[in-house]
Write a protein that holds these residues in place. Structure first.
Motif, short mmCIF file in Angstrom:
data_model
loop_
_atom_site.label_atom_id
_atom_site.label_comp_id
_atom_site.label_asym_id
_atom_site.label_seq_id
_atom_site.Cartn_x
_atom_site.Cartn_y
_atom_site.Cartn_z
N ILE A 212 0.81 -1.22 0.00
CA ILE A 212 0.00 0.00 0.00
C ILE A 212 0.84 1.27 0.00
O ILE A 212 0.32 2.38 0.11
CB ILE A 212 -0.98 0.02 1.19
N GLY A 213 2.17 1.11 -0.09
CA GLY A 213 3.02 2.29 -0.26
C GLY A 213 3.67 2.81 0.99
O GLY A 213 4.25 3.89 0.97
N VAL A 214 3.61 2.09 2.11
CA VAL A 214 4.29 2.56 3.32
C VAL A 214 5.79 2.52 3.08
O VAL A 214 6.32 1.52 2.61
CB VAL A 214 3.93 1.67 4.53
N SER A 215 6.46 3.60 3.40
CA SER A 215 7.92 3.63 3.24
C SER A 215 8.61 4.30 4.42
O SER A 215 9.81 4.45 4.42
CB SER A 215 8.30 4.35 1.94
N SER A 216 7.86 4.71 5.43
CA SER A 216 8.45 5.30 6.62
C SER A 216 7.57 4.99 7.82
O SER A 216 6.42 4.55 7.67
CB SER A 216 8.61 6.81 6.45
N THR A 217 8.12 5.21 8.99
CA THR A 217 7.40 4.89 10.21
C THR A 217 7.40 6.08 11.16
O THR A 217 8.35 6.88 11.12
CB THR A 217 8.06 3.69 10.92
#
Length: 261
Positions: A212-217
């Motif tokens: 779904i495009g998560v690339s950072s936290t």
């Protein structure tokens, strides 16, 4: 400090090749929201930048409805808190080496649990999403292993305690955290942490996030509505109130009535 957009783009090409882009048309718009906006928060320099065209994506509530389906609502999920049929589900993609994740865990999450989880409104589902290297992955597997002995919440609190990440997450330190969390069988903990089931669980969470495009936290979904970064409590309260009202209007808030009984 977060990398600039230009440095993030130039440094992520090799990492992108390692992580296949699996964003479907149904979640492309939300992928832009999570993958680009939250990239400004805590993405490491070698994290894969995620971009996608939203031209053919459904708009607004259609995208959120697709993302809301990611809530697993499994009654035996050790990496979750709250009723499986709660009207609102908050999904959190986080890394134990992420400073902002720790801030959220210490300052905001306990308030959400006290105010919304305990009254049946909210369910929190954690997704291990390590992006800061081998230590992050080891900590994620350790958290999962602690969960197999019903100590995920305690391990989560210990690993996110103020100053904990500065001590690292080597094997000896993870065992120390397990003791602090009250994990009863430390030999089983070490076996579980190194086993195939832990690796498979971690891969499942990672693939979901990248899809779904998560690339950072930290990155969050509240009934499918993306929230980027460790926002203040009021931002989550507003999102939860809106999601609860929408769930009630759609007739999906059965837990509301049950919790009041």
């Amino acid at each position: 400090m977060s990398p600039s957009p230009s440095s993030s783009s130039s440094s992520s090409s090799s990492a992108s090749a390692r992580k296949p882009l699996l964003i479907s048309a149904g979640v492309a718009l939300a992928a832009v929201t999570l993958g680009v906006v939250s990239w400004q928060a805590t993405a490491p320099e070698d994290a894969p930048a995620r971009t996608s065209s939203s031209a053919s994506a459904p708009q607004g509530s259609d995208v959120h409805a697709e993302l809301a389906k990611l809530a697993r609502r499994e009654s035996g999920d050790e990496l979750a808190a709250g009723r499986a049929d709660a009207p609102v589900v908050l999904i959190e993609y986080s890394d134990f080496k992420c400073g902002y994740c720790g801030k959220f865990a210490r300052d905001t999450e306990p308030e959400l649990v006290k105010k919304y989880v305990e009254d049946g409104t909210l369910r929190i589902e954690w997704r291990n999403f390590p992006i800061f290297g081998a230590d992050s992955e080891a900590a994620a597997k350790a958290a999962w292993a602690a969960g197999q002995q019903d100590r995920f919440a305690q391990f989560h609190a210990a690993a996110y305690a103020d100053g904990a990440k500065e001590k690292g997450f080597g094997q000896a330190r993870l065992l120390e955290l397990a003791r602090e969390a009250g994990v009863p069988d430390l030999e089983r903990f070490q076996r579980d942490m190194a086993g195939e089931a832990a690796a498979a669980a971690l891969q499942k969470d990672q693939e979901e996030g990248y899809r779904i495009g998560v690339s950072s936290t930290p990155s969050f979904l509240v009934n499918g509505q993306p929230i980027a970064g460790a926002q203040p409590l009021d931002a989550f309260a507003a999102a939860i109130a809106k999601a609860k009202a929408q769930a009630k209007a759609e007739g999906t808030g059965q837990a509301d009535g049950r919790a009041a009984q």
